[in-house]
Write a protein that holds these residues in place. Sequence first.
Motif, PDB file in Angstrom:
ATOM      1  N   LEU A  16       0.836  -1.198   0.000  1.00  0.00           N
ATOM      2  CA  LEU A  16       0.000   0.000   0.000  1.00  0.00           C
ATOM      3  C   LEU A  16       0.875   1.254   0.000  1.00  0.00           C
ATOM      4  O   LEU A  16       0.683   2.170  -0.811  1.00  0.00           O
ATOM      5  CB  LEU A  16      -0.933   0.010   1.211  1.00  0.00           C
ATOM      6  N   MET A  17       1.832   1.335   0.925  1.00  0.00           N
ATOM      7  CA  MET A  17       2.684   2.514   1.019  1.00  0.00           C
ATOM      8  C   MET A  17       3.536   2.691  -0.240  1.00  0.00           C
ATOM      9  O   MET A  17       3.786   3.819  -0.682  1.00  0.00           O
ATOM     10  CB  MET A  17       3.574   2.455   2.257  1.00  0.00           C
ATOM     11  N   ASN A  18       3.960   1.598  -0.829  1.00  0.00           N
ATOM     12  CA  ASN A  18       4.718   1.649  -2.073  1.00  0.00           C
ATOM     13  C   ASN A  18       3.861   2.261  -3.182  1.00  0.00           C
ATOM     14  O   ASN A  18       4.320   3.146  -3.912  1.00  0.00           O
ATOM     15  CB  ASN A  18       5.186   0.242  -2.447  1.00  0.00           C
ATOM     16  N   GLU A  19       2.625   1.814  -3.303  1.00  0.00           N
ATOM     17  CA  GLU A  19       1.720   2.357  -4.325  1.00  0.00           C
ATOM     18  C   GLU A  19       1.439   3.833  -4.085  1.00  0.00           C
ATOM     19  O   GLU A  19       1.448   4.633  -5.017  1.00  0.00           O
ATOM     20  CB  GLU A  19       0.409   1.566  -4.372  1.00  0.00           C
ATOM     21  N   VAL A  20       1.197   4.213  -2.832  1.00  0.00           N
ATOM     22  CA  VAL A  20       0.947   5.621  -2.500  1.00  0.00           C
ATOM     23  C   VAL A  20       2.155   6.466  -2.896  1.00  0.00           C
ATOM     24  O   VAL A  20       2.014   7.547  -3.474  1.00  0.00           O
ATOM     25  CB  VAL A  20       0.603   5.790  -1.004  1.00  0.00           C
ATOM     26  N   PRO A 129     -14.353   2.631 -12.280  1.00  0.00           N
ATOM     27  CA  PRO A 129     -15.769   2.473 -11.923  1.00  0.00           C
ATOM     28  C   PRO A 129     -16.281   3.669 -11.128  1.00  0.00           C
ATOM     29  O   PRO A 129     -15.531   4.289 -10.364  1.00  0.00           O
ATOM     30  CB  PRO A 129     -15.778   1.205 -11.052  1.00  0.00           C
ATOM     31  N   ALA A 130     -17.555   3.980 -11.321  1.00  0.00           N
ATOM     32  CA  ALA A 130     -18.171   5.107 -10.612  1.00  0.00           C
ATOM     33  C   ALA A 130     -17.959   4.952  -9.108  1.00  0.00           C
ATOM     34  O   ALA A 130     -18.157   3.880  -8.545  1.00  0.00           O
ATOM     35  CB  ALA A 130     -19.659   5.183 -10.936  1.00  0.00           C
ATOM     36  N   GLY A 131     -17.515   6.002  -8.473  1.00  0.00           N
ATOM     37  CA  GLY A 131     -17.338   6.000  -7.028  1.00  0.00           C
ATOM     38  C   GLY A 131     -16.048   5.365  -6.532  1.00  0.00           C
ATOM     39  O   GLY A 131     -15.807   5.334  -5.326  1.00  0.00           O
ATOM     40  N   ALA A 132     -15.205   4.882  -7.441  1.00  0.00           N
ATOM     41  CA  ALA A 132     -13.977   4.194  -7.007  1.00  0.00           C
ATOM     42  C   ALA A 132     -13.052   5.127  -6.226  1.00  0.00           C
ATOM     43  O   ALA A 132     -12.515   4.739  -5.182  1.00  0.00           O
ATOM     44  CB  ALA A 132     -13.249   3.595  -8.213  1.00  0.00           C
ATOM     45  N   ILE A 133     -12.862   6.320  -6.715  1.00  0.00           N
ATOM     46  CA  ILE A 133     -11.962   7.265  -6.030  1.00  0.00           C
ATOM     47  C   ILE A 133     -12.559   7.675  -4.695  1.00  0.00           C
ATOM     48  O   ILE A 133     -11.877   7.660  -3.664  1.00  0.00           O
ATOM     49  CB  ILE A 133     -11.658   8.478  -6.931  1.00  0.00           C
ATOM     50  N   GLU A 134     -13.848   8.025  -4.699  1.00  0.00           N
ATOM     51  CA  GLU A 134     -14.512   8.439  -3.464  1.00  0.00           C
ATOM     52  C   GLU A 134     -14.456   7.338  -2.406  1.00  0.00           C
ATOM     53  O   GLU A 134     -14.335   7.616  -1.216  1.00  0.00           O
ATOM     54  CB  GLU A 134     -15.965   8.829  -3.731  1.00  0.00           C
ATOM     55  N   ALA A 135     -14.529   6.095  -2.833  1.00  0.00           N
ATOM     56  CA  ALA A 135     -14.503   4.972  -1.892  1.00  0.00           C
ATOM     57  C   ALA A 135     -13.143   4.827  -1.209  1.00  0.00           C
ATOM     58  O   ALA A 135     -13.065   4.322  -0.082  1.00  0.00           O
ATOM     59  CB  ALA A 135     -14.872   3.675  -2.615  1.00  0.00           C
ATOM     60  N   LEU A 136     -12.083   5.257  -1.848  1.00  0.00           N
ATOM     61  CA  LEU A 136     -10.741   5.144  -1.276  1.00  0.00           C
ATOM     62  C   LEU A 136     -10.457   6.199  -0.208  1.00  0.00           C
ATOM     63  O   LEU A 136      -9.647   5.984   0.690  1.00  0.00           O
ATOM     64  CB  LEU A 136      -9.688   5.284  -2.375  1.00  0.00           C
ATOM     65  N   ILE A 137     -11.097   7.353  -0.320  1.00  0.00           N
ATOM     66  CA  ILE A 137     -10.744   8.500   0.509  1.00  0.00           C
ATOM     67  C   ILE A 137     -10.879   8.253   2.010  1.00  0.00           C
ATOM     68  O   ILE A 137      -9.943   8.562   2.765  1.00  0.00           O
ATOM     69  CB  ILE A 137     -11.518   9.759   0.051  1.00  0.00           C
ATOM     70  N   PRO A 138     -11.972   7.683   2.513  1.00  0.00           N
ATOM     71  CA  PRO A 138     -12.066   7.507   3.976  1.00  0.00           C
ATOM     72  C   PRO A 138     -10.940   6.642   4.561  1.00  0.00           C
ATOM     73  O   PRO A 138     -10.363   6.992   5.594  1.00  0.00           O
ATOM     74  CB  PRO A 138     -13.433   6.854   4.171  1.00  0.00           C
ATOM     75  N   GLU A 142      -7.960   7.947   7.152  1.00  0.00           N
ATOM     76  CA  GLU A 142      -7.721   7.336   8.468  1.00  0.00           C
ATOM     77  C   GLU A 142      -6.259   6.926   8.612  1.00  0.00           C
ATOM     78  O   GLU A 142      -5.652   7.124   9.667  1.00  0.00           O
ATOM     79  CB  GLU A 142      -8.643   6.146   8.690  1.00  0.00           C
ATOM     80  N   ILE A 143      -5.673   6.381   7.573  1.00  0.00           N
ATOM     81  CA  ILE A 143      -4.249   6.035   7.617  1.00  0.00           C
ATOM     82  C   ILE A 143      -3.425   7.294   7.844  1.00  0.00           C
ATOM     83  O   ILE A 143      -2.513   7.317   8.668  1.00  0.00           O
ATOM     84  CB  ILE A 143      -3.821   5.305   6.326  1.00  0.00           C
ATOM     85  N   ARG A 144      -3.743   8.368   7.107  1.00  0.00           N
ATOM     86  CA  ARG A 144      -3.026   9.633   7.285  1.00  0.00           C
ATOM     87  C   ARG A 144      -3.163  10.148   8.705  1.00  0.00           C
ATOM     88  O   ARG A 144      -2.185  10.565   9.323  1.00  0.00           O
ATOM     89  CB  ARG A 144      -3.531  10.694   6.313  1.00  0.00           C
ATOM     90  N   ARG A 145      -4.358  10.098   9.269  1.00  0.00           N
ATOM     91  CA  ARG A 145      -4.566  10.579  10.650  1.00  0.00           C
ATOM     92  C   ARG A 145      -3.716   9.795  11.639  1.00  0.00           C
ATOM     93  O   ARG A 145      -3.088  10.367  12.529  1.00  0.00           O
ATOM     94  CB  ARG A 145      -6.042  10.460  11.029  1.00  0.00           C
ATOM     95  N   ARG A 146      -3.676   8.492  11.483  1.00  0.00           N
ATOM     96  CA  ARG A 146      -2.897   7.666  12.410  1.00  0.00           C
ATOM     97  C   ARG A 146      -1.397   7.933  12.268  1.00  0.00           C
ATOM     98  O   ARG A 146      -0.691   8.014  13.271  1.00  0.00           O
ATOM     99  CB  ARG A 146      -3.206   6.191  12.183  1.00  0.00           C
ATOM    100  N   LEU A 147      -0.926   8.052  11.056  1.00  0.00           N
ATOM    101  CA  LEU A 147       0.485   8.371  10.858  1.00  0.00           C
ATOM    102  C   LEU A 147       0.806   9.767  11.389  1.00  0.00           C
ATOM    103  O   LEU A 147       1.869   9.973  11.984  1.00  0.00           O
ATOM    104  CB  LEU A 147       0.855   8.277   9.365  1.00  0.00           C
TER     105      LEU A 147
END
Length: 152
Positions: A16-20, A129-138, A142-147
């Motif tokens: 995940l972090m590699n892709e980000v 697909p419709a909503g794919a980007i929006e689905a990733l944001i939450p 949360e990962i950003r908040r924890r880091l």
Amino acid sequence: MNSSPTPPDDPPLFALMNEVGIIEQLARNRFDAVQADGLLLSHFILLNHLVRVGDGTTPARIASALQLARGAVTNTMQRLEDRGLIRLAPDAEDGRVKRVFLTRAGRARREKAVRDATAALAPLLADLPAGAIEALIPGLREIRRRLDRARD
């Protein structure tokens, strides 16, 4: 460019972090390419931060939040102030402390950068697909908040 996935034996969190990280690098290059007036991503990041936190923060707080050296933030702020995108003013209680204010021009330039970057990236991702980007944001937030909480 190698577009192969992370090796299958890498832990999912690393994948995940590699892709980000790769996404950030590719998006940074596209962002820089569409800024006609030479606005650098480092300048945009500071403008964007000011939109998020509001006026009156200090250079030290900005440096801490962005995890940058104070000198780098001071340099960026000077360039933004020279362009009329921010205004620095002495603190009302302690004149040795500077406060940073986003100007109307700075807010407008940040909005233009958002529009330009979105326009440059949208065609590349239009067939998701419709909503794919929006689905990733939450989950990413949360990962950003924890880091973010763990860095201090």
